[in-house]
Design an enzyme around this catalytic site. Structure first.
Site, PDB file in Angstrom:
ATOM      1  N   HIS A 322       0.823  -1.223   0.000  1.00 41.63           N
ATOM      2  CA  HIS A 322       0.000   0.000   0.000  1.00 41.63           C
ATOM      3  C   HIS A 322       0.854   1.268   0.000  1.00 41.63           C
ATOM      4  CE1 HIS A 322      -0.520   0.666   4.677  1.00 41.63           C
ATOM      5  NE2 HIS A 322       0.732   0.694   4.310  1.00 41.63           N
ATOM      6  N   GLU A 351      -3.022  -6.797   4.448  1.00 43.58           N
ATOM      7  CA  GLU A 351      -3.352  -5.410   4.072  1.00 43.58           C
ATOM      8  C   GLU A 351      -4.859  -5.196   4.147  1.00 43.58           C
ATOM      9  OE1 GLU A 351      -1.665  -2.771   1.971  1.00 43.58           O
ATOM     10  OE2 GLU A 351       0.260  -3.733   1.544  1.00 43.58           O
ATOM     11  N   GLU A 378      -4.629   2.446  -0.703  1.00 38.67           N
ATOM     12  CA  GLU A 378      -5.281   1.226  -0.243  1.00 38.67           C
ATOM     13  C   GLU A 378      -6.041   0.678  -1.453  1.00 38.67           C
ATOM     14  OE1 GLU A 378      -4.831  -0.195   2.442  1.00 38.67           O
ATOM     15  OE2 GLU A 378      -4.105   1.313   3.830  1.00 38.67           O
TER      16      GLU A 378
HETATM   17  C1  LIG Z   1       4.474   0.862   6.330  1.00 38.78           C
HETATM   18  S1  LIG Z   1       5.924   0.138   6.894  1.00 38.78           S
HETATM   19  C2  LIG Z   1       5.408  -1.478   7.355  1.00 38.78           C
HETATM   20  C3  LIG Z   1       6.306  -2.107   8.350  1.00 38.78           C
HETATM   21  C4  LIG Z   1       5.842  -3.463   8.876  1.00 38.78           C
HETATM   22  N1  LIG Z   1       5.710  -4.440   7.819  1.00 38.78           N
HETATM   23  C5  LIG Z   1       4.544  -3.302   9.614  1.00 38.78           C
HETATM   24  O1  LIG Z   1       3.504  -3.743   9.130  1.00 38.78           O
HETATM   25  O2  LIG Z   1       4.538  -2.708  10.676  1.00 38.78           O
HETATM   26  C6  LIG Z   1       6.804  -0.185   5.393  1.00 38.78           C
HETATM   27  C7  LIG Z   1       8.183  -0.754   5.607  1.00 38.78           C
HETATM   28  O3  LIG Z   1       8.832  -0.893   4.333  1.00 38.78           O
HETATM   29  C8  LIG Z   1      10.198  -0.600   4.510  1.00 38.78           C
HETATM   30  N2  LIG Z   1      10.818  -0.274   3.218  1.00 38.78           N
HETATM   31  C9  LIG Z   1      10.632   0.818   2.461  1.00 38.78           C
HETATM   32  N3  LIG Z   1      11.385   0.758   1.348  1.00 38.78           N
HETATM   33  C10 LIG Z   1      12.052  -0.419   1.412  1.00 38.78           C
HETATM   34  C11 LIG Z   1      12.956  -1.069   0.548  1.00 38.78           C
HETATM   35  N4  LIG Z   1      13.327  -0.534  -0.612  1.00 38.78           N
HETATM   36  N5  LIG Z   1      13.414  -2.283   0.903  1.00 38.78           N
HETATM   37  C12 LIG Z   1      13.042  -2.856   2.082  1.00 38.78           C
HETATM   38  N6  LIG Z   1      12.175  -2.297   2.947  1.00 38.78           N
HETATM   39  C13 LIG Z   1      11.686  -1.080   2.614  1.00 38.78           C
HETATM   40  C14 LIG Z   1      10.170   0.574   5.462  1.00 38.78           C
HETATM   41  O4  LIG Z   1      11.431   0.809   6.064  1.00 38.78           O
HETATM   42  C15 LIG Z   1       9.091   0.143   6.440  1.00 38.78           C
HETATM   43  O5  LIG Z   1       9.617  -0.599   7.500  1.00 38.78           O
END
Ligand SMILES: C[S@@+](CC[C@H](N)C(=O)[O-])C[C@H]1O[C@@H](n2cnc3c(N)ncnc32)[C@H](O)[C@@H]1O
Length: 414
Positions: A322, A351, A378
């Protein structure tokens, strides 16, 4: 014509100072009556809360709603952050059952007593504290929660990293001719913050905001139905049953898993599940993970690159897709499908599935926040099918809980 418009606007003026929908009030109260004698379980609580919100809408006049939205809620947001900064919530949570005089609070927080008194009055008028007598305040469950960094973090990280983009949305849309944003690095956030970085990249360079955001994410999921519970997804029969034997077999890879709260929860709920549990996230996030030995392993991995863990029983994405427009989601999904073992590996996506009608405000609010920060969204069920089919997956089943919250979209390679 002018007369007609005047007549029209004076009748609208009258409407603005009448209750929103007074006719429905007795029906709404009647709907609540059967619950008077029942023990309130979670399902009842959510139902009653929905009715209570409708009741407020029915009783509040449009004028009152306008004043609340234009004055009371924006200033409340600012007042909460000042109270977090000055330690008001932490102090009040240490004396949870005793009313605290405002002069005393001002002294321990080293704030001006007049300012403290004005902030405490508004915080109490808006339900954050309880004003037990003039200038005497009591903690509430809400103020106690705000003493915890995982609940306070949402306010501070959104203030720094989102508010400017929200206030400049009208300007942004005027400039784009009201087009739906779908470019990950050219949307409302980049416009307002004058950057070409993606939100996550921008946050990576600001460790304090990054940490607050990860705390905020862990709070977001608390107390909501979890797919790991017995009444949601058949973990034993659909996931644990076929895990390959051997010390290196991987049960779950939580991609973009932040500080690993999901896999920690999984381990607590299924302590004897076989196989490794691996959390992946960007290197700067993994560096901030508290260093505690345990079952869950952490690995720096950029999900736009080749997935290094091949043939896991399940790849898990929670609140990740999302954050991205469809084009980027397809890239993330391709790296996962390349690593999956056909007939064995699953993809589990945790999600929201936006209902076609009457979506909850938590989902619609998040949808617009994602649009603002990341030109993302979403998705409805039809949009999930489209995205996953295009990426070479098949949805096996969408598991949802009676009390709402996020669904678990179980997929396999098509
Ligand atoms: C909205 S958070 C969700 C975190 C966790 N899955 C949760 O539900 O609480 C999105 C996650 O994606 C990670 N993220 C963003 N870009 C990324 C990338 N290129 N590779 C790996 N992780 C990434 C962010 O650091 C963050 O922890």
């Amino acid at each position: 014509m002018a007369v007609k418009l005047d007549e029209f606007s004076s009748s609208l003026d009258a409407v603005a100072i009448q209750a929103g929908d007074v006719v429905t009030v007795p029906h709404l109260i009647t709907d609540m009556l059967p619950y008077l004698d029942l023990p309130i379980n979670e399902h009842h609580r959510l139902h009653l809360l929905r009715i209570a919100r409708l009741l407020v809408q029915a009783l509040e006049t449009p004028r009152e709603t306008v004043i609340r939205l234009c004055w009371a809620e924006p200033t409340l947001y600012g007042a909460i952050i000042v109270a977090i900064d000055c330690g008001i919530f932490s102090y009040m949570s240490q004396t949870p059952n005793e009313p605290v005089p405002v002069e005393y609070l001002a002294r321990v927080t080293e704030m001006d007593p007049i300012l403290t008194s004005r902030l405490m009055k508004h915080l109490s008028a808006m339900g954050i504290f309880q004003e037990s007598a003039p200038d005497l305040y009591l903690a509430t469950n809400l103020s106690k929660a705000l003493a915890l960094s995982k609940y306070a973090g949402g306010f501070t990280c959104m203030a720094e990293g989102a508010m400017k983009a929200i206030y400049r949305l009208p300007e942004y849309f005027r400039s784009t001719g009201y087009r739906n944003p779908d470019e990950a690095t050219a949307g409302p956030f980049q416009f307002a913050y004058e950057t070409s970085q993606h939100w996550f990249q921008w946050v990576s360079e600001r460790p304090a905001i990054c940490q607050q955001f990860n705390h905020h994410m862990s709070a977001y999921h608390q107390g909501r139905p979890s797919w790991m519970d017995r009444d949601f997804y058949p973990v034993e029969n659909a996931l644990l049953n076929l895990v390959k034997p051997g010390p290196n077999a991987v049960l779950l890879v939580d991609i973009g898993g932040g500080f690993g709260h999901d896999l920690q929860e999984f381990h607590q709920k299924h302590p004897s599940a076989p196989g490794r549990l691996i959390v992946q996230d960007k290197a700067d996030v993994i560096q901030q993970v508290p260093n505690e030995p345990g079952k869950v392993e952490f690995m720096a991995h950029d999900f736009f690159t080749e997935q290094p863990i091949k043939g896991a029983r399940a790849y898990y994405l929670h609140s990740v897709l999302h954050d991205w427009p469809d084009a980027e989601c397809r890239r993330i999904l391709r790296h996962i499908s390349d690593a999956m073992a056909p007939g064995y590996s699953k993809l589990l996506i945790n999600e929201n599935v936006v209902p076609d009608q009457k979506a909850d405000w938590q989902i619609t609010g998040l949808d617009l926040m994602l649009m603002t920060l990341a030109s993302a969204r979403e998705r409805r069920e039809s949009e999930w099918h489209q995205l996953l089919t295009d990426a070479g997956f098949m949805i096996v089943h969408i598991w949802s809980h009676i009390n709402g919250g996020e669904s678990l979209i179980e997929c396999q390679l098509a």
